[in-house]
Design an enzyme around this catalytic site. Structure first.
Site, PDB file in Angstrom:
ATOM      1  CG  ASP A 132      -1.953   8.469  15.567  1.00 15.79           C
ATOM      2  OD1 ASP A 132      -1.703   8.569  16.769  1.00 15.79           O
ATOM      3  OD2 ASP A 132      -3.074   8.189  15.110  1.00 15.79           O
TER       4      ASP A 132
HETATM    5  C1  BGC Z   1      -1.423   6.147  10.101  1.00 16.63           C
HETATM    6  C2  BGC Z   1      -2.283   6.990  10.998  1.00 16.63           C
HETATM    7  C3  BGC Z   1      -2.803   6.133  12.100  1.00 16.63           C
HETATM    8  C4  BGC Z   1      -1.648   5.450  12.821  1.00 16.63           C
HETATM    9  C5  BGC Z   1      -2.070   4.584  13.959  1.00 16.63           C
HETATM   10  C6  BGC Z   1      -0.360   5.446  10.873  1.00 16.63           C
HETATM   11  O1  BGC Z   1       0.345   4.587  10.038  1.00 16.63           O
HETATM   12  O2  BGC Z   1      -0.855   6.940   9.080  1.00 16.63           O
HETATM   13  O3  BGC Z   1      -3.334   7.589  10.281  1.00 16.63           O
HETATM   14  O4  BGC Z   1      -3.532   6.906  13.000  1.00 16.63           O
HETATM   15  O5  BGC Z   1      -0.913   4.683  11.911  1.00 16.63           O
HETATM   16  O6  BGC Z   1      -2.746   3.453  13.566  1.00 16.63           O
HETATM   17  C1  NOJ Z   2      -6.099   8.155  12.259  1.00 15.25           C
HETATM   18  C2  NOJ Z   2      -6.315   8.004  13.707  1.00 15.25           C
HETATM   19  O1  NOJ Z   2      -7.432   7.187  13.948  1.00 15.25           O
HETATM   20  C3  NOJ Z   2      -6.533   9.325  14.361  1.00 15.25           C
HETATM   21  O2  NOJ Z   2      -6.621   9.142  15.738  1.00 15.25           O
HETATM   22  C4  NOJ Z   2      -5.405  10.263  14.012  1.00 15.25           C
HETATM   23  O3  NOJ Z   2      -5.686  11.492  14.599  1.00 15.25           O
HETATM   24  C5  NOJ Z   2      -5.234  10.404  12.526  1.00 15.25           C
HETATM   25  N1  NOJ Z   2      -5.070   9.106  11.954  1.00 15.25           N
HETATM   26  C6  NOJ Z   2      -4.077  11.303  12.137  1.00 15.25           C
HETATM   27  O4  NOJ Z   2      -2.851  10.695  12.334  1.00 15.25           O
END
Ligand code: BGC
Ligand code: NOJ
Length: 829
Positions: free
Chosen positions: A494
């Site tokens: 993400d």
């Molecule tokens: C986090 C991710 C997460 C994304 C969406 C980001 O700040 O690092 O792990 O999936 O937010 O919530």
């Molecule tokens: C947490 C999110 O829930 C997941 O969908 C994503 O793949 C990872 N973070 C990596 O960014």
């Protein structure tokens, strides 16, 4: 340092000090009613949806951290204490917390009085049962008082913690005998209520928080009523309604008393919302009366210790059955306890809650994730395949007819979440993987014909097969200049936001795309994801297998050609000599290359590329695995990228905003460690696979709990990487794709028992030192008792496989389909 121990015979983790390095929690409930409970009994409850139907209030990021929800207080002649130590924090003479499968038992003892509280949510029941057993272990009679306390949340947890100008005036309760009802907004548009009851008479109550605490300057650690040893009988009118029962108790030496409290939730049909009469003993300020029939029935269900024991027994049997589907006995106790107990348990929790509610997820931020929930199915599908099927249909129904997907949906409404929208490039592929894993588990090909609408065509007649088709071609139809999938807003990571170019604080990296891409449809048509390419070549064959099974040879060949092309494009444009690139950014520059100054190598694409055998004939797989070992491997696991980013790269986005070693910027993201474990096992390197597994599997971190901090019985999303000051420190425990993926890694890749379309593959990849192991696997109605022998001490290679004494070619056990138990013997060599 440890803060407890595993009691495997009872399937419990036993915490023997309340002062764990972080709240160590458990989940109660696995159907509609859920509670989070920490080792000091903090936490909260909700029905179905942690945001829209929150039952008790909880304040995240509080000081102290874990504070509030529901507590019991005891006033024993002026000494005020809690069985779980907090919030009063009177030093206890004895303390123990046992987190088990769907229940938690907290025991505290002070001055000869013992309180043992068992918390659980029975099967098919929308409430938390709290059985309190008080025992006078001293030599003299004891007079004391017990107070319960639950603070109501005004249903919508987001609104509850923001909209005070309204909410401080809406709170409403009713009290009848020993039951306190929470009925805020019930008269008008809501048809649901909550209640808190005890199966005995009470000597008083409080329903107004400030009255219970005695002053707005007091906290939960200092409630005036409890200290005074007497409730104030307050009746809430707005502000913050709570439910507190006050009871005086006398116990002779050796005597015990059991009280059963129930925190319940019920919904009434629209035409049966109100009772016609107002009982004389009802306390209310309203002209109307809540219809309490459902609460009465619920209370009746668990109002004696016998009924509670039966409910606990039912829960225990449920878990015994769930955990008997896949069971192993390996030479390593930690592996056994992960596979047989805790990893499977966590898979149920992640299946139920996706990423919505934990001690790191507030329950208001995220609903069910499309990619998350699909992946959660991989670790859960063998447990209750019918629920997995239902979930698959729910998720697929939020997909759009062009194959794009809403990134999240709310469990209560099952509708795609418009705030976050779609265009995450990996989403559709996880759907292929999860549906395939469901079919491989069950042999239920019928799911492909199930009627599953698209979000943009809710009335249309569409099948699950069509969903898989549009998922596959969504990738094929959205390729960039190198013939690799467009990265869009983000892929699995993400935080790699190649179309963001954000320079304004507060812009969400997940939802903001730079206006410069507007004309191109919202995101860059240059930025490409090598991760999605590898995920496509890894998942694509399942789609091809499905088409072949259905006799659609032409379509299968066409899809296979796309997979072959993608492999070729990846090898030509995305192999960096020793590993695979991560992406091409929106400027057409390589990301995750030797040529980069930082972030030269990334973990994500590598495992799937190896398992897709991209460039295998040129040795790309082994080179890649060796590079991971060299650059990403460290004491506590594999970091996500290396070197960590030390400045903000506007063209990469959020990943470079994290300090090095945390989260997606070179943290040990355990989720994708599992992909490498799978790939190492796939490549036959059982030693490496096991090394990586044992670095992150929670039971192996138990001894270093002081460093690891989070629960030693469940995975967290992240462990601080080698660039982090807090190297080895876990965060974001419980709700992570790691649960499912590491279940896959250990059970299907290392131990090698893997459902396939046409049978059960048995092809382990283990440490050479192991003499072998045994496994029991229930599969499509039969039971397979599997014995693996490793006389030559190899890592991998099936020399001989017999089923009930008859030799079978290859390593797939055919489906017997007779409902019987079969003996499978595998000799490695
Ligand atoms: C986090 C991710 C997460 C994304 C969406 C980001 O700040 O690092 O792990 O999936 O937010 O919530
Ligand atoms: C947490 C999110 O829930 C997941 O969908 C994503 O793949 C990872 N973070 C990596 O960014």
């Amino acid at each position: 340092m440890k803060f407890g121990y595993f009691d495997d015979s009872r399937k419990e983790y036993v915490i023997n000090t309340p002062k764990t390095p972080y709240p160590w929690i458990n989940y109660l409930g696995n159907q509609g009613f859920f509670s989070l409970i920490s080792n000091t009994a903090g936490g909260y409850s909700f029905y179905m949806d942690a945001r829209l139907r929150r039952i008790t209030r909880y304040r995240y990021n509080n000081v102290p951290l874990d504070m509030g929800g529901r507590y019991f207080y005891i006033n024993d002649n002026g000494t005020v204490w809690n069985p779980g130590w907090s919030p009063v924090k009177t030093e206890l003479d004895e303390y123990e917390c046992r987190h088990g499968m769907g229940y938690t038992i907290i025991k505290g003892k002070k001055n000869g009085l013992k309180a043992e509280v068992t918390f659980f949510v029975p099967q098919n029941y929308d409430g938390e049962v709290q059985q309190v057993v008080l025992t006078n272990e001293g030599s003299e009679a004891k007079d004391f008082a017990i107070f319960s306390m639950a603070e109501w949340c005004l249903w919508d947890a987001q609104d509850d913690c923001t909209n005070f100008q309204r909410n401080f005036s809406t709170g409403r309760v009713e009290i009848e005998d020993s039951t306190i009802y929470h009925v805020t907004e019930y008269r008008d548009r809501r048809n649901h209520y909550a209640f808190y009851t005890v199966n005995d008479t009470i000597d008083g109550y409080d329903t107004d928080r400030d009255a219970f605490l005695g002053s707005i300057y007091n906290g939960w650690d200092n409630p005036e009523t409890v200290k005074a040893g007497k409730a104030s009988n307050s009746f809430a009118d707005g502000w913050s309604p709570i439910a507190s029962h006050y009871k005086k108790i006398t116990l002779a030496p050796g005597e015990s008393k059991t009280l059963i409290y129930i925190l319940g939730y019920a919904e009434n049909p629209q035409d049966k919302k109100f009772a016609s009469e107002k009982p004389a003993n009802l306390l209310t300020r309203e002209a109307w009366v809540l219809n309490k029939e459902k609460a009465y029935a619920m209370i009746d269900k668990y109002n004696t210790p016998e009924k509670v024991a039966a409910g606990l027994e039912e829960l225990r049997t449920t878990w015994e059955n769930l955990l008997s589907i896949y069971k192993v006995d390996t030479p390593d106790d930690k592996v056994n306890r992960m596979v047989n107990i805790w990893n499977q348990y966590q898979c149920m929790v992640t299946f139920n809650l996706s990423r919505s509610a934990s001690y790191f997820e507030s329950g208001i931020g995220r609903g069910m994730g499309f990619r998350d929930s699909n992946q959660d199915i991989l670790g859960f599908v063998h447990q209750i395949p019918e629920r997995a099927r239902e979930r698959l249909i729910d998720i697929a129904s939020t997909q759009l007819s062009d194959g794009g997907c809403y990134h999240q949906y709310q469990p209560l409404t099952k509708k795609g979440n418009a705030d976050i929208g779609g265009d995450f490039s990996d989403d559709p592929l996880w759907m292929i993987l999860s549906v395939a894993s469901y079919i491989k588990e069950t042999g239920d090909w019928g799911i492909l014909d199930a009627n599953v609408p698209f979000d943009d065509d809710p009335e249309g007649k569409h099948t699950m097969l069509e969903h898989l088709n549009v998922s596959f071609y969504h990738i094929v139809n959205n390729l960039g200049p190198h013939g690799l999938p467009l990265a869009m807003r983000a892929d699995w990571n993400d935080c790699i936001n190649l179309s963001c170019f954000s320079d304004t604080p507060g812009e969400s990296f997940q939802t903001y795309t730079n206006p410069k891409f507007k004309a191109e449809g919202g995101y860059s048509k240059i930025a490409e994801s090598v991760f999605v390419a590898a995920l496509f070549t890894y998942t694509g064959p399942a789609y091809v297998g499905i088409l072949e099974h259905l006799g659609k040879a032409d379509e299968a060949a066409k899809a296979q050609a796309e997979i072959d092309k993608m492999k070729k494009n990846t090898m030509e444009s995305a192999f960096d000599g020793d590993w695979f690139l991560r992406a091409y950014d929106a400027n057409g520059e390589k990301m995750g290359s030797k040529e980069c100054e930082e972030g030269k190598i990334f973990i994500e694409p590598q495992g799937f590329a190896v398992m897709s055998e991209i460039g295998k004939e040129e040795g790309a797989d082994i080179k890649t695995l060796n590079a991971i070992d060299k650059y990403l491997n460290c004491e506590y696991g594999l970091v996500l990228n290396n070197p960590a980013f030390t400045k903000y790269y506007i063209q990469y986005g959020e990943i470079s905003t994290y300090p090095g070693g945390y989260k997606e910027n070179a943290g040990i993201f355990t989720h994708n460690n599992a992909w490498i474990i799978c790939a190492e096992a796939y490549a036959g390197r059982g030693e490496k696979a096991f090394e990586y597994y044992s670095k992150i599997a929670p039971a192996f971190t138990e001894e270093t709990s002081d460093i690891h901090k989070t629960e030693p019985y469940v995975y967290g999303q992240m462990i601080g990487g080698k660039d982090a000051k807090n190297f080895g420190q876990g965060k974001n425990s419980w709700l992570t794709g790691t649960a499912a993926w590491n279940m896959v890694a250990i059970s299907q890749y290392i131990l090698g028992v893997k459902p396939e379309f046409d049978g059960l593959r048995v092809d382990p990849s283990i440490p050479a030192a192991w003499d072998g192991f045994t496994a029991t696997r229930q599969f499509r109605g039969d039971t397979y008792e599997i014995t693996i022998k490793n006389p030559d001490h190899v890592n991998k290679g099936v020399k001989k496989l017999t089923v009930d004494g008859t030799e079978v070619e290859g390593c797939i056990v055919p489906v017997a389909g007779d409902g019987k138990t079969h003996q499978v013997e595998v000799v490695l060599g």
